[in-house]
Design a protein around this motif. Sequence first.
Motif, PDB file in Angstrom:
ATOM      1  N   VAL A 155      11.733  47.931  59.240  1.00  0.00           N
ATOM      2  CA  VAL A 155      10.567  47.048  59.163  1.00  0.00           C
ATOM      3  C   VAL A 155      10.426  46.502  57.745  1.00  0.00           C
ATOM      4  O   VAL A 155      10.175  45.308  57.540  1.00  0.00           O
ATOM      5  N   GLY A 156      10.599  47.364  56.747  1.00  0.00           N
ATOM      6  CA  GLY A 156      10.529  46.910  55.362  1.00  0.00           C
ATOM      7  C   GLY A 156      11.569  45.851  55.051  1.00  0.00           C
ATOM      8  O   GLY A 156      11.295  44.871  54.351  1.00  0.00           O
ATOM      9  N   PHE A 157      12.762  46.032  55.588  1.00  0.00           N
ATOM     10  CA  PHE A 157      13.849  45.069  55.367  1.00  0.00           C
ATOM     11  C   PHE A 157      13.523  43.714  55.994  1.00  0.00           C
ATOM     12  O   PHE A 157      13.669  42.662  55.356  1.00  0.00           O
ATOM     13  N   VAL A 158      13.064  43.730  57.239  1.00  0.00           N
ATOM     14  CA  VAL A 158      12.738  42.478  57.931  1.00  0.00           C
ATOM     15  C   VAL A 158      11.524  41.814  57.276  1.00  0.00           C
ATOM     16  O   VAL A 158      11.497  40.595  57.075  1.00  0.00           O
ATOM     17  N   HIS A 159      10.529  42.608  56.929  1.00  0.00           N
ATOM     18  CA  HIS A 159       9.341  42.069  56.260  1.00  0.00           C
ATOM     19  C   HIS A 159       9.731  41.413  54.938  1.00  0.00           C
ATOM     20  O   HIS A 159       9.218  40.343  54.582  1.00  0.00           O
ATOM     21  N   HIS A 160      10.635  42.049  54.217  1.00  0.00           N
ATOM     22  CA  HIS A 160      11.097  41.485  52.950  1.00  0.00           C
ATOM     23  C   HIS A 160      11.655  40.078  53.153  1.00  0.00           C
ATOM     24  O   HIS A 160      11.358  39.162  52.375  1.00  0.00           O
ATOM     25  N   ALA A 161      12.457  39.909  54.190  1.00  0.00           N
ATOM     26  CA  ALA A 161      13.056  38.599  54.450  1.00  0.00           C
ATOM     27  C   ALA A 161      11.979  37.555  54.738  1.00  0.00           C
ATOM     28  O   ALA A 161      11.991  36.453  54.169  1.00  0.00           O
ATOM     29  N   ALA A 202       8.831  44.826  50.476  1.00  0.00           N
ATOM     30  CA  ALA A 202       9.628  45.794  51.240  1.00  0.00           C
ATOM     31  C   ALA A 202       9.008  47.185  51.334  1.00  0.00           C
ATOM     32  O   ALA A 202       8.967  47.776  52.414  1.00  0.00           O
ATOM     33  N   LEU A 203       8.524  47.728  50.216  1.00  0.00           N
ATOM     34  CA  LEU A 203       8.113  49.133  50.225  1.00  0.00           C
ATOM     35  C   LEU A 203       6.772  49.371  50.914  1.00  0.00           C
ATOM     36  O   LEU A 203       6.612  50.354  51.648  1.00  0.00           O
ATOM     37  N   TRP A 204       5.785  48.502  50.674  1.00  0.00           N
ATOM     38  CA  TRP A 204       4.508  48.757  51.358  1.00  0.00           C
ATOM     39  C   TRP A 204       4.635  48.592  52.871  1.00  0.00           C
ATOM     40  O   TRP A 204       4.031  49.379  53.626  1.00  0.00           O
ATOM     41  N   PRO A 205       5.431  47.640  53.384  1.00  0.00           N
ATOM     42  CA  PRO A 205       5.608  47.594  54.842  1.00  0.00           C
ATOM     43  C   PRO A 205       6.291  48.850  55.392  1.00  0.00           C
ATOM     44  O   PRO A 205       6.014  49.252  56.518  1.00  0.00           O
ATOM     45  N   ILE A 206       7.187  49.443  54.602  1.00  0.00           N
ATOM     46  CA  ILE A 206       7.798  50.704  55.027  1.00  0.00           C
ATOM     47  C   ILE A 206       6.719  51.767  55.173  1.00  0.00           C
ATOM     48  O   ILE A 206       6.652  52.495  56.178  1.00  0.00           O
ATOM     49  N   SER A 207       5.865  51.855  54.168  1.00  0.00           N
ATOM     50  CA  SER A 207       4.785  52.838  54.188  1.00  0.00           C
ATOM     51  C   SER A 207       3.856  52.610  55.374  1.00  0.00           C
ATOM     52  O   SER A 207       3.484  53.551  56.092  1.00  0.00           O
ATOM     53  N   LEU A 208       3.482  51.356  55.602  1.00  0.00           N
ATOM     54  CA  LEU A 208       2.588  51.032  56.717  1.00  0.00           C
ATOM     55  C   LEU A 208       3.240  51.342  58.057  1.00  0.00           C
ATOM     56  O   LEU A 208       2.635  51.984  58.927  1.00  0.00           O
TER      57      LEU A 208
END
Length: 385
Positions: A155-161, A202-208
Amino acid sequence: MIDLCSPTFDQLSTALGFSCAEAGGLVELRNPLALENWTLPVLEFTIVLGSVLALVFAILRWRRSGDPTTLALWFGATAYLFVIEPPLYFPAAFGIEEHVDTMFAHNVFTVDFLWGRLPLYIIAIYPLMATLAFELVRMLGVFRKYGVLVGAVCVGFVHHAFYEIFDQLGPQLRWWEWSTTNPVNQPMFDAVPLPSVVVFAALWPISLALCVQFFVGRHTDRGRTFTGLELVWRTIVIGLLASAGTFILPIPATILGMESTTVRGFLYAAELVVVTLVAIPVLLRQWSRLRGRTSDVPAYSNNFVRVYSVVYLGVMGLLWGTALPDYLAAVDGVTSNGDPIGNIWHTIACFAIAILCVAATFTVPRNSVDGHGPVSGERTPHAVR
């Protein structure tokens, strides 16, 4: 309120073309045709509409199938916003001005809150981006196949994009202005602070995503339903823990790189590389399984996310296209209007990743209710309590 105008914010707001002292009150409405340029209302409309629709479809999914995952995600992201953003806007009011100066200033939009600090579209973009990234990964069955942690990294990877397409363009079109001399924003990645590229993209979406899937999603996948009260307290916990994760996940860079901008930049980049190295093979492998119908993961579908991902990418493609002439004519990273430019190569890579992720969801099996009912293979709850 002039007493709320720190020298840094006053400088940034002036650069954006408005006065901090005249930025309005708790709520301010403006003529969308009188904003800095035409891209502001286009961006605002796209993000706010998408966020509202994401909320509507999340509520419908909960009511129809008893799946509150996207609803918890939407409100969890919003809770995160209200924990993280206000201290960044008013460091003095929160007693942290000796440690954190104003990092950036948003331009004024049609609807603003908190004396010009918080545009409505910023409130909307947190849950919208989180929904698009989370649901794209969920449609590929990553959470069910690889678990909470790996799914969250994807999710963090896709959100980053998705986010960086927007993040790299904003400074050039005066959607916001970064304080480039603020040590917290160092090092810069062209017009964007590298901490923003890594932490907020990237990192906050991973956390969420980790919190949402741990507290709600994995239980829903097993057929459990939640009462309204259970969902409320879990969503509050999600918002709080996701906020804590934003400080925990970048610790290698923020602590080990405390004395050196170069070291800090290297460690930020290293964290993003790790996310990328985990996510790409997982997403490719799971997509291949679903395409070949060799995956044992039940089909899951969300038509809204498929369609609105295309809308978002289309609008951002249009905005980038109109900004490209000034971008290409820029000298030393600054346009003729004096606006800094982002990194075009990073943006192209993010466009490619986002397009491929969206395209992948159009090529995998879908459940019969297409995102508005129970996931295939799960029991159907008789009622949402």
